[in-house]
Design an enzyme around this catalytic site. Structure first.
Site, mmCIF file in Angstrom:
data_model
loop_
_atom_site.group_PDB
_atom_site.id
_atom_site.type_symbol
_atom_site.label_atom_id
_atom_site.label_comp_id
_atom_site.label_asym_id
_atom_site.label_seq_id
_atom_site.Cartn_x
_atom_site.Cartn_y
_atom_site.Cartn_z
ATOM 1 N N HIS A 3 0.859 -1.195 0.000
ATOM 2 C CA HIS A 3 0.000 0.000 0.000
ATOM 3 C C HIS A 3 0.891 1.239 0.000
ATOM 4 C CE1 HIS A 3 -2.846 3.004 1.478
ATOM 5 N NE2 HIS A 3 -3.817 2.154 1.232
ATOM 6 N N CYS B 75 -3.678 2.588 -4.492
ATOM 7 C CA CYS B 75 -4.607 3.407 -3.705
ATOM 8 C C CYS B 75 -4.616 4.815 -4.293
ATOM 9 C CB CYS B 75 -4.180 3.428 -2.238
ATOM 10 S SG CYS B 75 -5.256 4.483 -1.241
ATOM 11 N N HIS C 116 -7.605 0.373 -4.344
ATOM 12 C CA HIS C 116 -8.432 1.155 -3.425
ATOM 13 C C HIS C 116 -8.824 2.390 -4.218
ATOM 14 C CE1 HIS C 116 -6.444 -0.346 0.598
ATOM 15 N NE2 HIS C 116 -7.090 -1.300 -0.043
ATOM 16 N N ASP D 292 -13.006 2.956 -1.037
ATOM 17 C CA ASP D 292 -12.162 3.237 0.137
ATOM 18 C C ASP D 292 -12.936 4.130 1.093
ATOM 19 O OD1 ASP D 292 -9.938 3.036 1.710
ATOM 20 O OD2 ASP D 292 -8.584 4.028 0.338
ATOM 21 N N HIS D 293 -12.236 4.868 1.903
ATOM 22 C CA HIS D 293 -12.886 5.657 2.947
ATOM 23 C C HIS D 293 -14.166 6.333 2.451
ATOM 24 C CE1 HIS D 293 -8.521 6.355 4.399
ATOM 25 N NE2 HIS D 293 -8.902 5.100 4.518
ATOM 26 N N TYR E 76 -14.920 4.269 7.645
ATOM 27 C CA TYR E 76 -15.359 2.903 7.359
ATOM 28 C C TYR E 76 -16.804 2.621 7.773
ATOM 29 C CZ TYR E 76 -10.724 1.774 5.753
ATOM 30 O OH TYR E 76 -9.564 1.732 5.015
HETATM 31 C C1 DNO Z 1 -6.505 3.194 5.438
HETATM 32 C C2 DNO Z 1 -5.987 1.966 4.819
HETATM 33 C C3 DNO Z 1 -4.596 1.674 5.306
HETATM 34 C C4 DNO Z 1 -4.123 0.335 4.805
HETATM 35 C C5 DNO Z 1 -2.753 -0.022 5.241
HETATM 36 C C6 DNO Z 1 -2.291 -1.260 4.529
HETATM 37 O O1 DNO Z 1 -7.657 3.340 5.617
HETATM 38 O O2 DNO Z 1 -6.061 1.990 3.453
HETATM 39 O O3 DNO Z 1 -4.605 1.688 6.697
HETATM 40 O O4 DNO Z 1 -4.981 -0.657 5.296
HETATM 41 O O5 DNO Z 1 -1.858 1.002 5.030
HETATM 42 O O6 DNO Z 1 -1.332 -1.881 5.293
#
Ligand code: DNO
Length: 349
Positions: free
Chosen positions: A200, A238, A267, A311-312, A325
């Site tokens: 990531h 991401c 992501h 993602d978020h 989340y």
């Molecule tokens: C945030 C996530 C990160 C991700 C880590 C992977 O919301 O995308 O915390 O899980 O960096 O190790």
């Protein structure tokens, strides 16, 4: 693409039966949370997660994350034992059917934000980052200011200071050495059991508190991929993390790394760049600085067929929950991503 959704296990207020009702949902993204970082996950814990996921009609194929112990990133002698444990965890999740493992190599702090509930004009709340606030905090000196949302709550303040202090002498090149040592041992183990490793990017994708960060841009990702030139050594692409720097051309990077077969997990979220940092927004392109249509098109043009997750999300409709989340805005994001993938795929036919 295989649509997936992050689930924090049985204590997550967003339940599997709700996740299952999101159109097109295929796989859960989760982790074993009952074991300290660096130790071996019990087969019972892995099996319980798998059973609960599969009983809900979803696949158990993506782990986010198997966390990397700080001693590995620091290059301490204890790293050999910890890397061996890491490989054993990969083998164990592979036995349970996992195909992709997401991890990061950020010293001490994973994703960092300065406000987890910034109110947007539409009344929703979101995660934001303001560089001035980060600069005002010195994790080594300040007691009173030593908290920012999103920090790993498993450290006490003193532990946090100790671990941050250990990095003071470490340069980016030292971190590269540690990453290289790690990849040269972990990627062969993952390849042997058919698991794709997906690093990531750093979030935000620049150094914070003077700590080195290296998974930040195209040049460094090229370097990381070439350390072990094997398709199992891949990326979590991401968009929000890489996209918080305007220097990163996200569609171009998506196309390039997808064409190389190195994006195993995406992501996909939008981010709005601001004068002093960025705000997370809804996934829809006009709401942020990223063109989500072009990113999806670039991924598909590059032949991407991996796991995708929204993602978020913002907090909308009065939802309370784990920052970034909740259910509702991530579900809207998933539905929007389905639409983008369907439109791009059908336009090509
Ligand atoms: C945030 C996530 C990160 C991700 C880590 C992977 O919301 O995308 O915390 O899980 O960096 O190790």
């Amino acid at each position: 693409m295989k649509l997936s959704f992050r689930w924090y296990g049985p204590s997550d207020p967003v339940t599997l039966d709700k996740i299952r009702q999101i159109p097109g949902m295929q796989s859960i993204v989760t982790a074993v949370y009952d074991t300290p970082v660096g130790e071996i996950w019990s087969r019972e814990s892995i099996a319980a997660l798998k059973k609960e996921t599969e009983d809900a009609g979803l696949a158990f194929e993506v782990i986010e994350s198997i966390p990397v112990h700080e001693d590995i990133k620091l290059g301490l002698p204890s790293r050999d034992r910890l890397i061996e444990n890491y490989c054993e965890n990969i083998r164990r999740v592979a036995e349970a059917g996992v195909k992709c493992v997401c991890y990061n190599f950020m010293p001490v702090f994973d994703w960092t934000r300065t406000d987890l509930a910034h109110r947007l004009p539409d009344g929703s709340t979101t995660l934001i980052y303001d560089q001035r606030q980060v600069e005002a905090v010195n994790p080594l000196l300040s007691d009173s200011d030593l908290t920012l949302p999103g920090w790993d709550a498993s450290y006490t303040r003193d532990e946090l200071k100790t671990v941050v202090a250990q990095y003071q002498q470490k340069t980016e090149e030292d971190l590269w050495e540690s990453l290289s040592y790690f990849l040269k041992r972990v990627i062969p183990a993952a390849a042997e059991c058919g698991v794709n490793m997906a690093i990531h990017p750093d979030d935000p994708c620049w150094s914070i508190f003077g700590l080195p960060r290296i998974i930040t841009c195209e040049e460094n990702i090229d370097r990381m991929l070439s350390i072990v030139d094997d398709p199992h050594n891949g990326l979590t692409f991401c968009t929000g993390s890489l996209g918080c720097s305007a220097k990163n051309d996200i569609p171009a990077m998506a196309k390039k790394y997808a064409s190389m077969g190195r994006i195993h997990f995406a992501h996909l979220r939008n981010v709005k760049l601001t004068e002093n940092g960025f705000e997370e927004r809804g996934h829809f392109s006009p709401d942020g600085s990223l063109d989500m249509y072009r990113i999806v098109k670039a991924l598909l043009d590059g032949g991407f067929d991996g796991y995708v997750r929204p993602d978020h999300g913002r907090m909308i409709w009065g939802e309370q929950g784990r920052a970034g989340y909740g259910l509702y805005d991530r579900a809207l994001g998933a539905a929007y991503l389905n639409g983008l993938f369907e439109a791009v795929e059908k336009a090509g036919n």
